[in-house]
Design a protein around this motif. Structure first.
Motif, mmCIF file in Angstrom:
data_model
loop_
_atom_site.group_PDB
_atom_site.id
_atom_site.type_symbol
_atom_site.label_atom_id
_atom_site.label_comp_id
_atom_site.label_asym_id
_atom_site.label_seq_id
_atom_site.Cartn_x
_atom_site.Cartn_y
_atom_site.Cartn_z
ATOM 1 N N ARG A 1 0.810 -1.222 0.000
ATOM 2 C CA ARG A 1 0.000 0.000 0.000
ATOM 3 C C ARG A 1 0.844 1.273 0.000
ATOM 4 N N THR A 2 2.037 1.219 0.560
ATOM 5 C CA THR A 2 2.851 2.435 0.684
ATOM 6 C C THR A 2 3.877 2.585 -0.429
ATOM 7 N N ALA A 3 3.959 1.622 -1.339
ATOM 8 C CA ALA A 3 4.906 1.732 -2.452
ATOM 9 C C ALA A 3 4.427 2.785 -3.457
ATOM 10 N N THR A 4 5.366 3.364 -4.172
ATOM 11 C CA THR A 4 5.062 4.355 -5.218
ATOM 12 C C THR A 4 5.402 3.762 -6.579
ATOM 13 N N PHE A 5 4.434 3.770 -7.489
ATOM 14 C CA PHE A 5 4.674 3.277 -8.842
ATOM 15 C C PHE A 5 5.074 4.440 -9.757
ATOM 16 N N HIS A 6 5.771 4.099 -10.841
ATOM 17 C CA HIS A 6 6.231 5.094 -11.797
ATOM 18 C C HIS A 6 5.626 4.788 -13.170
ATOM 19 N N PRO A 7 4.406 5.291 -13.419
ATOM 20 C CA PRO A 7 3.673 4.931 -14.641
ATOM 21 C C PRO A 7 4.416 5.271 -15.930
ATOM 22 N N LYS A 8 5.164 6.371 -15.950
ATOM 23 C CA LYS A 8 5.850 6.766 -17.181
ATOM 24 C C LYS A 8 6.857 5.708 -17.612
ATOM 25 N N GLN A 9 7.669 5.255 -16.670
ATOM 26 C CA GLN A 9 8.667 4.236 -17.006
ATOM 27 C C GLN A 9 7.988 2.919 -17.388
ATOM 28 N N MET A 10 6.902 2.600 -16.703
ATOM 29 C CA MET A 10 6.196 1.360 -17.015
ATOM 30 C C MET A 10 5.614 1.395 -18.421
ATOM 31 N N ARG A 11 4.956 2.505 -18.752
ATOM 32 C CA ARG A 11 4.330 2.596 -20.064
ATOM 33 C C ARG A 11 5.365 2.560 -21.176
ATOM 34 N N GLU A 12 6.455 3.248 -20.962
ATOM 35 C CA GLU A 12 7.509 3.269 -21.975
ATOM 36 C C GLU A 12 8.020 1.855 -22.246
ATOM 37 N N ALA A 13 8.196 1.073 -21.191
ATOM 38 C CA ALA A 13 8.673 -0.293 -21.355
ATOM 39 C C ALA A 13 7.622 -1.203 -21.981
ATOM 40 N N ALA A 14 6.338 -0.803 -21.913
ATOM 41 C CA ALA A 14 5.257 -1.624 -22.451
ATOM 42 C C ALA A 14 5.020 -1.394 -23.932
ATOM 43 N N GLY A 15 5.723 -0.458 -24.520
ATOM 44 C CA GLY A 15 5.561 -0.191 -25.948
ATOM 45 C C GLY A 15 6.596 -0.919 -26.787
ATOM 46 N N GLY A 16 6.921 -0.360 -27.929
ATOM 47 C CA GLY A 16 7.946 -0.943 -28.789
ATOM 48 C C GLY A 16 7.567 -2.314 -29.311
#
Length: 466
Positions: A354-369
């Motif tokens: 619950r206290t972790a912070t996610f980084h959507p920008k890095q995740m999305r970038e890795a999900a492309g290509g």
């Protein structure tokens, strides 16, 4: 000395022997160093046994009441941490009976009527494993709630899915977290089965063949909320219920280890998908910049001892004939260690999630290509191209991109068509992580609608138990 009493330095079984045990033997023979946690279960079992003895007229009603009164006093002392344990007591049963004698007097010697330490210790262990299973189930459900909470807070976040630890296809982070929810749901079922296996009372088996006293095993089982024994010999020697609990702990340990490995990767600078709260991280004694995921590493590491504990008890049991053997004293430490390790991990995991912070920008970038390549192959297959031909065409296109240093999203329409004419009508929005996710139609998929249904079902399961 009264024949119904024992001196403090004479074992309860010492009548046959002309001397007291050697100190070295006393230490190796004693289970007091680890079985003190069985004391509450031992006392509750004895209360049920004493109650039954009085009801059946095996001892007088007044004697039964005095035993129950004394046992309740001892239980209060145990729960308050005021009970004094000594190695001379040998085991928890002897220690409780010694203290009971100090409170209730000579009548304490009648408590063992119609009962052996064999069915007594088996009962204690059954009760311990039943309660341990219940505690772990409660902790698992709280962990499952945490996964749902975090999934609901990250409905739109995209993450790359992996096979062979290579980027495969885009997923919703919520879908990924709900996969762990399903894993833990199966763990709950294993612990429910372990609880059911433990919920059988062996009282009435005595040493191994039953007792001539007119006891009522069904009554003692009823008082303890358990099922009664069926076969006395089996009841004192079977430890399948402990194996069931250790197996459930081992499988859960493997699942927690996999989660730990995942978070070690996600929080690395190479992935940079998430950051742990400072409260659940540690540092380096020499490198000031370090922030280490020690809790997740310990989750990964503890799986080895959980598997080892299961193996240890299996090996202990494999050569034992029916009936009690002292080898069975080795059943408790592996179980107690596994239960303690699992509960420790489950106490930290929900809040760590619950206290972790996610980084959507890095995740999305890795999900492309190239993670979007399958969309091209599936589009061709849906438009009449044999999938193997589509696979080869898109594979050649990926190789061409690698030569040019381009991503699939950067290709022009002409370049797509050059790979296969049917790609002329390919919808450009499918070459995005969001488009790929939306395009999924199958049951249980990572599509937005599917994940919403999964979230609703998960909440319903937690709230209703269905």
């Amino acid at each position: 000395m009264d024949e119904n009493t024992n001196s403090n330095d004479t074992p309860l079984w010492g009548g046959r022997f002309g001397s007291t045990p050697a100190e070295a033997f006393e230490r190796v023979n004693a289970s007091i160093p680890f079985d003190v946690c069985l004391a509450p279960f031992d006392i509750r079992g004895s209360i049920a046994h004493a109650t039954m003895l009085g009801e059946r007229g095996i001892i007088s009603d007044d004697e039964a009441k005095e035993l129950v009164r004394g046992l309740k006093i001892v239980l209060t002392e145990v729960e308050a941490g005021e009970f004094a344990w000594t190695i001379a007591d040998e085991d928890v049963h002897t220690a409780v009976e010694r203290r009971l004698r100090e409170h209730a007097g000579a009548v304490a010697a009648k408590l063992h009527t119609g009962r052996s330490r064999n069915d007594q210790v088996a009962l204690d262990f059954h009760l311990f494993c039943r309660e341990a299973s219940e505690k772990i189930i409660a902790a698992l459900l709280e962990t499952m709630r945490a996964f749902v909470d975090v999934a609901e807070a990250n409905r739109e976040t995209v993450i790359p899915g992996y096979t062979h630890l290579q980027r495969a296809q885009p997923l919703l982070l919520a879908h990924h977290l709900l996969a762990h929810f399903q894993t833990l749901r199966r763990d709950v079922r294993r612990f429910e089965a372990a609880r059911e296996a433990a919920n059988v009372s062996p009282l009435g088996a005595a040493a191994l063949g039953g007792t001539p006293h007119p006891t009522d095993p069904e009554r003692t089982a009823e008082l303890l909320g358990m099922e009664p024994l069926v076969n006395s010999l089996d009841s004192v020697s079977e430890r399948d219920f402990a194996l069931d609990l250790l197996y459930a702990c081992s499988v859960l340990g493997v699942h927690l280890s996999r989660m730990g490995e995942e978070w070690v990767l996600w929080t690395s600078q190479e992935f940079a998908f998430a950051t742990l709260s400072d409260g659940f991280s540690s540092g380096s004694s020499i490198m000031p910049q370090k922030k280490n995921p020690d809790a997740y590493e310990l989750m990964r590491g503890k799986s080895g001892r959980l598997i080892g504990n299961l193996s240890a008890l299996l090996v202990t049991l494999k050569g034992l004939p029916p009936g009690y053997s002292k080898d069975l004293q080795e059943d408790k430490e592996p179980v107690m260690d596994s239960v303690g390790s699992v509960l420790a991990m489950l106490r930290v995991l929900p809040e760590m999630l619950r206290t972790a912070t996610f980084h959507p920008k890095q995740m999305r970038e890795a999900a492309g290509g190239f993670a979007l390549a399958t969309e091209l192959a599936d589009y061709l297959a849906m438009n009449g191209v044999a999938f193997r031909d589509a696979h080869h065409a898109v594979g050649r296109l990926v190789r061409r991109c690698e030569e040019l240093g381009l991503e699939l999203e950067e290709l022009s329409r002409e370049e797509l068509v050059s790979a296969h004419p049917e790609l002329a009508g390919f919808p450009g929005e499918l070459l995005t992580p969001e488009g790929s996710i939306t395009n999924k139609k199958s049951l249980g998929s990572t599509s937005y609608k599917s994940v919403e249904r999964q979230l609703a079902a998960a909440r319903d399961l937690l709230e209703t138990g269905r």
